[in-house]
Every structure is written in structure tokens, then in C-alpha cells.
Scaffold this active site. Structure first.
Site, PDB file in Angstrom:
ATOM      1  N   ARG A  31       0.826  -1.212   0.000  1.00  0.00           N
ATOM      2  CA  ARG A  31       0.000   0.000   0.000  1.00  0.00           C
ATOM      3  C   ARG A  31       0.858   1.258   0.000  1.00  0.00           C
ATOM      4  NH1 ARG A  31      -4.276  -2.157   4.528  1.00  0.00           N
ATOM      5  NH2 ARG A  31      -5.382  -3.584   3.144  1.00  0.00           N
ATOM      6  N   ARG A 104      20.419  -8.384   7.851  1.00  0.00           N
ATOM      7  CA  ARG A 104      19.813  -9.698   8.063  1.00  0.00           C
ATOM      8  C   ARG A 104      20.837 -10.754   8.460  1.00  0.00           C
ATOM      9  NH1 ARG A 104      21.551  -9.913   2.924  1.00  0.00           N
ATOM     10  NH2 ARG A 104      21.769 -11.935   1.922  1.00  0.00           N
TER      11      ARG A 104
END
Length: 152
Positions: A31, A104
């Protein structure tokens, strides 16, 4: 019986909730950057969030399988603690990957070590079950190939 698997069930549900959280983060990123499904490319931040969610989803079945086998055949408490640490490492992995791809790596290595530990616990538990229980099943499993070989 429930008290023998309650910790495993709790960690499993927490894992499912974590997966739902990761999925919601992808929806919010779609979005925010106006990226409609089925597209998987676009803004770099969206791509990192999407990849982090997919990577976590890919390992989830392995994690749940090892969690339950280690918990049932080795020790529920030890497996549950490893499971909680794994979920925390995956959460940090997701956060780190969302910020930058290099973020990560530390949590990725930690979660991989925990999966290997769960695998070791699962194998140790299964070996103990079959070798130390005096199970006739184990004897039958070993005897069958020997019977086939003796027929040659």
C-alpha cells in the site's frame, strides 16, 4: 497428554502469529509503495520486506517439524526454548532485512544455528527412542535388510 505438548503448541501458535505479522508488513508495504499483487518488484524497501517475509515463510515448515520432533523425542522444555530463540532471531532478521540487506546476516546465522541445534536434538531423541527403548520396531527395521541380504 496436553501437559506434555503445551509448550510446543504455544511456540507453534506464536510462530504462526509471527508469520501473520510478516505477511501484514508486506501488505502495508504494498500500500505504501503502491505495488499491486502479483508484482514482487518495485521500491527497494518493499523488495526487502517482501524477501524477508518469503524467506521466513520458506523456513517455517522446517522449523515447526524440528520443534515438534525435538520436543516429543528429546525434551519439550529444551525444544520450546530453542523455538522461542528461533522466533526471536527470525523477528530480528525481518527487522534487519527491512532496513538494509546486510542487517539480516547476524540474525540469519543465529536462526540457522538454532535450526541445526533443533535438528541435533531431534536426531538424538529419535536415536535414543529406537536404540534405548528396546523397541521391537527398531529390531524389525534392522532385521529386514539383513533377511534380504541373507537370501542372496
Amino acid at each position: 497428554m496436553r501437559n506434555q505438548i503445551d509448550l510446543l503448541a504455544t511456540v507453534t501458535v506464536l510462530g504462526v502469529l509471527e508469520q501473520a505479522y510478516f505477511t501484514l508488513q508486506v501488505i502495508y508495504a504494498r500500500r505504501k509503495y503502491k505495488i499491486s499483487p502479483p508484482a514482487t518488484t518495485g521500491h527497494p524497501e518493499f523488495e526487502r520486506i517482501f524477501r524477508a517475509q518469503v524467506n521466513c515463510s520458506e523456513y517455517f515448515p522446517i522449523f515447526v517439524s524440528l520443534l515438534w520432533v525435538a520436543g516429543i523425542f528429546f525434551h519439550q522444555g529444551v525444544a520450546a526454548v530453542c523455538g522461542l530463540l528461533y522466533l526471536y532471531a527470525r523477528f530480528k532478521y525481518f527487522q534487519g532485512y527491512a532496513m538494509a540487506a546486510q542487517g539480516r546476516l547476524g540474525p540469519l546465522y543465529a536462526s540457522a544455528r538454532l535450526l541445526w541445534l533443533l535438528l541435533g536434538l531431534a536426531v538424538a531423541g529419535l536415536l535414543a527412542h529406537f536404540l534405548l527403548s528396546g523397541s521391537s520396531t527398531w529390531t524389525a527395521v534392522l532385521a529386514q535388510p539383513l533377511q534380504l541380504l541373507s537370501g542372496w
